[in-house]
Every structure is written in C-alpha cells, then in structure tokens.
Design a protein around this motif. Structure first.
Motif, PDB file in Angstrom:
ATOM      1  N   CYS A   1       0.869  -1.206  -0.174  1.00  0.00           N
ATOM      2  CA  CYS A   1       0.109  -0.013  -0.022  1.00  0.00           C
ATOM      3  C   CYS A   1       1.048   1.200  -0.154  1.00  0.00           C
ATOM      4  O   CYS A   1       0.356   2.304  -0.316  1.00  0.00           O
ATOM      5  CB  CYS A   1      -0.821   0.136   1.298  1.00  0.00           C
ATOM      6  SG  CYS A   1      -1.780  -1.227   1.408  1.00  0.00           S
TER       7      CYS A   1
ATOM      8  N   ASP B   1       3.237   4.358  -0.912  1.00  0.00           N
ATOM      9  CA  ASP B   1       3.163   5.076  -1.940  1.00  0.00           C
ATOM     10  C   ASP B   1       4.352   5.217  -2.734  1.00  0.00           C
ATOM     11  O   ASP B   1       5.489   5.435  -2.483  1.00  0.00           O
ATOM     12  CB  ASP B   1       2.831   6.792  -1.643  1.00  0.00           C
ATOM     13  CG  ASP B   1       2.733   7.686  -2.741  1.00  0.00           C
ATOM     14  OD1 ASP B   1       1.616   7.864  -2.962  1.00  0.00           O
ATOM     15  OD2 ASP B   1       3.839   8.023  -3.159  1.00  0.00           O
TER      16      ASP B   1
ATOM     17  N   GLY C   1       3.049   8.377  -6.133  1.00  0.00           N
ATOM     18  CA  GLY C   1       1.838   8.877  -6.256  1.00  0.00           C
ATOM     19  C   GLY C   1       0.768   7.648  -6.348  1.00  0.00           C
ATOM     20  O   GLY C   1      -0.630   7.907  -6.465  1.00  0.00           O
ATOM     21  N   ARG C   2       1.292   6.449  -6.194  1.00  0.00           N
ATOM     22  CA  ARG C   2       0.245   5.272  -6.095  1.00  0.00           C
ATOM     23  C   ARG C   2       0.812   4.108  -5.471  1.00  0.00           C
ATOM     24  O   ARG C   2       1.978   4.253  -5.298  1.00  0.00           O
ATOM     25  CB  ARG C   2      -0.120   4.859  -7.816  1.00  0.00           C
ATOM     26  CG  ARG C   2       1.085   4.862  -8.554  1.00  0.00           C
ATOM     27  CD  ARG C   2       0.719   5.123 -10.079  1.00  0.00           C
ATOM     28  NE  ARG C   2       1.625   4.893 -11.116  1.00  0.00           N
ATOM     29  CZ  ARG C   2       2.679   5.492 -11.425  1.00  0.00           C
ATOM     30  NH1 ARG C   2       2.819   6.627 -10.755  1.00  0.00           N
ATOM     31  NH2 ARG C   2       3.742   5.134 -12.317  1.00  0.00           N
ATOM     32  N   PRO C   3      -0.132   3.127  -4.932  1.00  0.00           N
ATOM     33  CA  PRO C   3       0.277   1.992  -4.178  1.00  0.00           C
ATOM     34  C   PRO C   3       1.453   1.228  -4.837  1.00  0.00           C
ATOM     35  O   PRO C   3       1.426   1.220  -6.215  1.00  0.00           O
ATOM     36  CB  PRO C   3      -0.619   1.173  -3.942  1.00  0.00           C
ATOM     37  CG  PRO C   3      -1.825   1.975  -4.399  1.00  0.00           C
ATOM     38  CD  PRO C   3      -1.459   3.150  -5.099  1.00  0.00           C
TER      39      PRO C   3
ATOM     40  N   SER D   1       0.382  -1.237  -7.456  1.00  0.00           N
ATOM     41  CA  SER D   1       0.083  -0.580  -8.803  1.00  0.00           C
ATOM     42  C   SER D   1       0.917  -0.491 -10.011  1.00  0.00           C
ATOM     43  O   SER D   1       0.889  -0.864 -11.026  1.00  0.00           O
ATOM     44  CB  SER D   1      -0.362   0.860  -8.869  1.00  0.00           C
ATOM     45  OG  SER D   1      -1.498   1.093  -8.088  1.00  0.00           O
ATOM     46  N   HIS D   2       2.307  -0.315  -9.473  1.00  0.00           N
ATOM     47  CA  HIS D   2       3.352  -0.605 -10.178  1.00  0.00           C
ATOM     48  C   HIS D   2       3.685  -1.934 -10.751  1.00  0.00           C
ATOM     49  O   HIS D   2       3.846  -2.035 -12.034  1.00  0.00           O
ATOM     50  CB  HIS D   2       4.838  -0.086  -9.647  1.00  0.00           C
ATOM     51  CG  HIS D   2       4.868   1.308  -9.208  1.00  0.00           C
ATOM     52  ND1 HIS D   2       5.087   2.217 -10.233  1.00  0.00           N
ATOM     53  CD2 HIS D   2       4.206   1.751  -8.068  1.00  0.00           C
ATOM     54  CE1 HIS D   2       4.694   3.282  -9.459  1.00  0.00           C
ATOM     55  NE2 HIS D   2       4.333   3.369  -8.351  1.00  0.00           N
TER      56      HIS D   2
ATOM     57  N   GLU E   1       0.619  -2.214 -13.660  1.00  0.00           N
ATOM     58  CA  GLU E   1       0.736  -1.385 -14.785  1.00  0.00           C
ATOM     59  C   GLU E   1       1.713  -2.010 -15.956  1.00  0.00           C
ATOM     60  O   GLU E   1       1.535  -1.562 -16.862  1.00  0.00           O
ATOM     61  CB  GLU E   1       0.935   0.126 -14.440  1.00  0.00           C
ATOM     62  CG  GLU E   1       2.135   0.221 -13.736  1.00  0.00           C
ATOM     63  CD  GLU E   1       2.172   1.787 -13.127  1.00  0.00           C
ATOM     64  OE1 GLU E   1       2.946   2.569 -13.285  1.00  0.00           O
ATOM     65  OE2 GLU E   1       1.226   2.145 -12.554  1.00  0.00           O
TER      66      GLU E   1
ATOM     67  N   GLN F   1      -8.255  -0.941  -0.577  1.00  0.00           N
ATOM     68  CA  GLN F   1      -7.380   0.091  -1.373  1.00  0.00           C
ATOM     69  C   GLN F   1      -6.613  -0.968  -2.584  1.00  0.00           C
ATOM     70  O   GLN F   1      -6.726  -0.566  -3.608  1.00  0.00           O
ATOM     71  CB  GLN F   1      -6.226   0.608  -0.597  1.00  0.00           C
ATOM     72  CG  GLN F   1      -5.308   1.597  -1.410  1.00  0.00           C
ATOM     73  CD  GLN F   1      -4.028   2.228  -0.623  1.00  0.00           C
ATOM     74  OE1 GLN F   1      -3.761   1.461   0.140  1.00  0.00           O
ATOM     75  NE2 GLN F   1      -3.558   3.095  -1.331  1.00  0.00           N
TER      76      GLN F   1
ATOM     77  N   THR G   1      -8.887  -2.303  -5.235  1.00  0.00           N
ATOM     78  CA  THR G   1      -9.237  -1.142  -6.206  1.00  0.00           C
ATOM     79  C   THR G   1      -7.993  -1.469  -7.384  1.00  0.00           C
ATOM     80  O   THR G   1      -8.386  -1.222  -8.546  1.00  0.00           O
ATOM     81  CB  THR G   1      -9.334   0.002  -5.816  1.00  0.00           C
ATOM     82  OG1 THR G   1     -10.183   0.053  -4.530  1.00  0.00           O
ATOM     83  CG2 THR G   1      -9.660   1.075  -6.567  1.00  0.00           C
ATOM     84  N   VAL G   2      -6.844  -1.655  -7.195  1.00  0.00           N
ATOM     85  CA  VAL G   2      -6.075  -1.820  -8.025  1.00  0.00           C
ATOM     86  C   VAL G   2      -6.125  -2.929  -8.941  1.00  0.00           C
ATOM     87  O   VAL G   2      -6.017  -3.028 -10.105  1.00  0.00           O
ATOM     88  CB  VAL G   2      -4.726  -1.778  -7.306  1.00  0.00           C
ATOM     89  CG1 VAL G   2      -3.155  -2.265  -8.490  1.00  0.00           C
ATOM     90  CG2 VAL G   2      -4.197  -0.645  -6.445  1.00  0.00           C
TER      91      VAL G   2
ATOM     92  N   GLN H   1      -9.180  -2.028 -11.442  1.00  0.00           N
ATOM     93  CA  GLN H   1      -8.688  -1.175 -12.584  1.00  0.00           C
ATOM     94  C   GLN H   1      -8.068  -2.063 -13.365  1.00  0.00           C
ATOM     95  O   GLN H   1      -8.378  -1.947 -14.745  1.00  0.00           O
ATOM     96  CB  GLN H   1      -7.915  -0.114 -12.202  1.00  0.00           C
ATOM     97  CG  GLN H   1      -8.505   0.748 -11.037  1.00  0.00           C
ATOM     98  CD  GLN H   1      -7.756   1.984 -10.345  1.00  0.00           C
ATOM     99  OE1 GLN H   1      -6.711   1.609 -10.215  1.00  0.00           O
ATOM    100  NE2 GLN H   1      -8.360   2.846  -9.790  1.00  0.00           N
TER     101      GLN H   1
END
Ligand code: CTP
Ligand code: MG
Length: 452
Positions: free
Chosen positions: A37, A39, A42-44, A47-48, A51, A91, A94-95, A98
């Motif tokens: 979680c 950062d 700017g994102r958890p 997310s990296h 993505e 949290q 949600t990743v 998405q």
C-alpha cells in the motif's frame, strides 16, 4: 494453444495464471502499513506491478524479442493475495479492479497468511477455487510474483512463462552476483559488528534470485502436499516455492532476471525506486522548435550607358532607368531573397539551383526568368524539402532608383512570389564605394523559415 486430451480426445487448453503476493506487513520498510500500500510515485506499490502487465495480460508481444513465444496467449487469471486489514484490502482490491477493467483479465483476491509461503498457499487455493478447478494442472503455468518487486519488467514474466511452457517444471529469474562474496564465522568478534572471514565464495556459479517464479500448477499442488508432510521447522525453512521444488528433487531452471526487478525492502530501496521512477516519468525537457534563418547577398553592376537595358528591380519594371548586367534580369533584390531562402534551408545558393550551368542543362525553362519567377521557384523548392517561409527582409544599397514611392507595390509582388511577407527597404551609401558612385547595386536579404 490446445492439444487433444489423451483420455477424452477433447482439446486441452494451456493456461496462464499469475499470483501476486502482497500481504506482507512491510516491517523493514517501517511505514506502519502493508508494504504493497505504500506510496511510490503517487500510487501504491502494487499498482506498479500491475501497470507493467497490460501487454502480457492481453497477449501482446513484449519488448524482449527473444521471448515472444506464446505472447499471444494472454493471462487467464490473476490472484491478488492481500493484507487482512480492511482498509489496505480495499485499497489494493481497487488496483485489481482497475487492472481487470483495463485488460479484461479476471482478477480474484484473497487474504494472505502469517508468512510469505502461507500467502502463496492462500493464492493457489483461491486460484483453484475461483478459476482453475477444471484446468489441466499439467498444462497450467502459474507465476508467483512478490508485490515488493514492483518494477519487474514484463519481459521477465514472459521469459518465465516461456521456460515453463517449454517443459521446465520450476523456473526462477536470477542475475549473476557481481559483488565478491565472503562467508564469515558465526562467532562474533569483540569489536561490535566485526566478523571473521571464513572463506571467499567463488561467485561465477552464484545467482541472485528474483520473482516471478514459475511452476506448473501440478508441481505447486504436489509441493504443498510435500511440505504439509514436513515438520513445521523444516517447512518454514523453505521460504520460496523454488526451494520446495529443490527439496523435492525437481530440477529448477534459471532464466535471466532484471536489474529493475529490485525488491523494495528498506527505506533506501524505496528511495532508489522513487528516483528511478521520477527519472522515467519526467518527460525529457522539450527542445524548443526554433525557426531557421538565412542570409543572402547579390551585387549587379549597371550596364554601361552605351548598352541600354531595361531595369528590373524588386520584381518591378522601372521605365526610363538604365538596367543591370548579369544573367536573367539582374534583379539583385529578388536574387538576394532567393539566396537567403536557400541559405536558411541549408540548400546551397542561387548558383546551385539557377546558375548558368543549371539553367543551361537541367532547367532550360528558367533561362532569362524574372527575379520574381525565380523567387517563386525558390519557395517551391523549399516547400518540397519540407520548409515553410516565415518572412523575408531585404535591403538594397544604391543611388537609384528612388524606391520609397514604389515600396508597397514591390513588396506586394515579391510577397506574392514567395508566398510570405517580404519587407523591402533601400538606402544609399553616402557617395562611398561602387554603390555610392552609382556603378551598381548591393542587396542583402535575411529569411526566417520553419520546418513543416
Ligand atoms: N508477503 C505476503 N505475506 C506475508 C509476507 C510476505 O504476501 N505474510 C509478500 C510481501 O507482500 C512481499 C513478498 O511476500 O510482496 C516478499 O516479502 P517481503 O519483501 O519480506 O515483504 P514484507 O514481509 O511485507 O516485508 P518485511 O519482511 O519487511 O515485513
Ligand atoms: Mg517479510
């Protein structure tokens, strides 16, 4: 990709699944909340991981040309193993949502256990429950990725998938060890923090192992039966699935890892990842697209009085004035404009395009062409080379003709020829030099052009 099943004759589909373990508490990072979680840019951190996988998820070729086999396969399922506390769980869920929305890959999630291997087990259980119940375990490749290796490039996943699909039961990505490695004696020395070297370990056969680690689902199922039968202490010592495979006597294949797949463990690792990311995500400073400028001169002598000639200057006919010598109409003002254009475009000069040789051979239609016609032709050549004309400024130095009253007219003619504003001015040279003595005309032009 399918082959007929030996028993039923029905095609059996090869499957690809990814389990991301993200349930760790991140104690060594010290942010007081689960590491996935935290950062990063700017994102958890999680997310990296996700993505980087959009291409792989949809079966697009990776940037690693050596490992594109099966690239069209895509991912059949993703399982996220998340921290138990609700805020972190939501949290990170949600990743996953998405990612699923962007790629169309089903993303399942479950809560992790008290150790990494417990979390992996939870992930496999969820995969079997939610997606893989009727998949052929021998034909299903499962990659297990640490969320902490957030920057692992897609190509590494692709390599591991490919190696399993080529027949390896267990695959790990790894890098050669570059540091000199020493083994130390376990007993500490009197000086705090000091240790005694026992030996230097030859590093050529050492590898630093990363994730994702890849297995057939069949092997993973057997591995967990295997550790279930071990005493707890022994089972706990097998911290990753490749170690379990080794303990089972299964051969583990090593494929190249990546420097970018660094594990974020400490605050220093996070700062390093932050810096790498900032570098990658900051757009290179845009170089201003500057216009190009050029300069051109032309000089023509007035024809001797005994050889009467029409005067053409600045695109205009000047009745009653003695003309200039030179090939074509001797319009020094228009010719200087042409030279400035060629100069700005780096296309040589008037001689190259309209010189006596050129016109005598390649461009006979331009023989005797007026200055305005040559200027129009120069503008056409520039356009064909990818340039537009911003403006041209030209000044001539001469005792005569008196220019002021016809400036507007001349500017209109040359502007029309160039397809861009041409500003013309005139001056005298205070009686000095060939212009002052009325022997000839000097014209100087500048041009501003731009790349179309
Ligand atoms: N992990 C997990 N469940 C656990 C422990 C670890 O899913 N109970 C995951 C982590 O989220 C991480 C990976 O396993 O992606 C590697 O673990 P590590 O880097 O040790 O992460 P943490 O255990 O979170 O960090 P720390 O050991 O500093 O607490
Ligand atoms: Mg840990």
């Amino acid at each position: 990709m399918s082959r007929p099943d030996a028993g039923t004759g029905k095609p059996v589909t090869a499957r690809r699944a990814l389990i991301v373990v993200a349930a760790g508490s991140g104690e060594r990072l010290g942010h007081g909340r689960p590491k996935a979680c935290v950062d990063l840019g700017g994102r958890p951190i999680l997310s990296h991981v996700m993505e980087r996988l959009h291409g792989l998820a949809q079966g697009l070729p990776t940037q690693d040309p050596a490992h594109q086999a099966g690239a069209d396969r895509g991912l059949d399922a993703v399982v996220l193993v998340l921290p138990s506390d609700q805020v972190s769980y939501d949290q990170l869920a949600t990743v996953g949502e998405q990612f699923s929305a962007a790629t169309g890959v089903p993303v399942h999630r479950t809560r992790g256990g008290g150790s990494r291997s417990a979390s992996v087990r939870a992930g496999i259980r969820e995969l079997l429950r939610a997606a893989a119940a009727d998949w052929d375990p021998a034909r299903t490749t499962v990659l297990i990725q640490d969320a902490a290796r957030a920057m692992t490039p897609e190509a590494v996943y692709s390599r591991v998938f490919t190696a399993v699909e080529a027949g390896a039961a267990a695959v790990v990505p790894a890098l050669p060890v570059t540091d000199t490695i020493k083994r130390v004696h376990p007993e500490p020395l009197a000086t705090p923090g000091a240790e005694r070297v026992a030996e230097t370990v030859p590093r050529s056969s050492l590898r630093a192992v990363q994730t994702p680690q890849g297995f057939t689902l069949e092997l993973l199922q057997r591995a967990f039966d295997f550790i279930g039968d071990l005493p707890d202490a022994q089972a706990e010592a097998l911290t990753d699935e490749a170690m379990i495979a080794e303990a089972m006597g299964v051969e583990v294949t090593v494929v190249p890892g990546s420097q970018s797949a660094l594990k974020i463990t400490t605050a220093e690792d996070l700062a390093a990842a932050q810096a790498t990311l900032a570098q990658r995500e900051t757009p290179a400073p845009e170089r201003p697209v500057l216009p190009r400028v050029g300069i051109g001169h032309d000089v023509h002598a007035f024809a001797p009085a005994q050889e009467p000639r029409d005067l053409w200057l600045a695109g205009l006919f000047w009745p009653g004035q003695q003309g200039l010598t030179g090939h074509s109409d001797g319009d020094a003002v228009a010719h200087a404009c042409c030279d400035a254009l060629f100069s700005a475009a780096g296309l040589g000069d008037l001689g190259v395009h309209f010189g006596a040789d050129t016109i005598g051979t390649a461009r006979p239609e331009l023989e005797g062409a007026s200055g305005a016609r040559l200027l129009a032709e120069a503008a056409r050549i520039l356009e064909a080379e990818g340039f537009g004309i911003g403006s041209i400024a030209v000044q001539f130095v001469a005792k005569r003709p008196k220019f002021g009253p016809r400036r507007e007219e001349a500017q209109q003619v040359l502007s029309a020829a160039a397809g861009a504003p041409v500003a013309i001015s005139a001056t005298t040279s205070d009686g000095l030099g060939f212009t002052g003595r009325g022997e000839g005309i000097l014209a100087t032009a500048t041009a501003v052009i731009y790349t179309i």
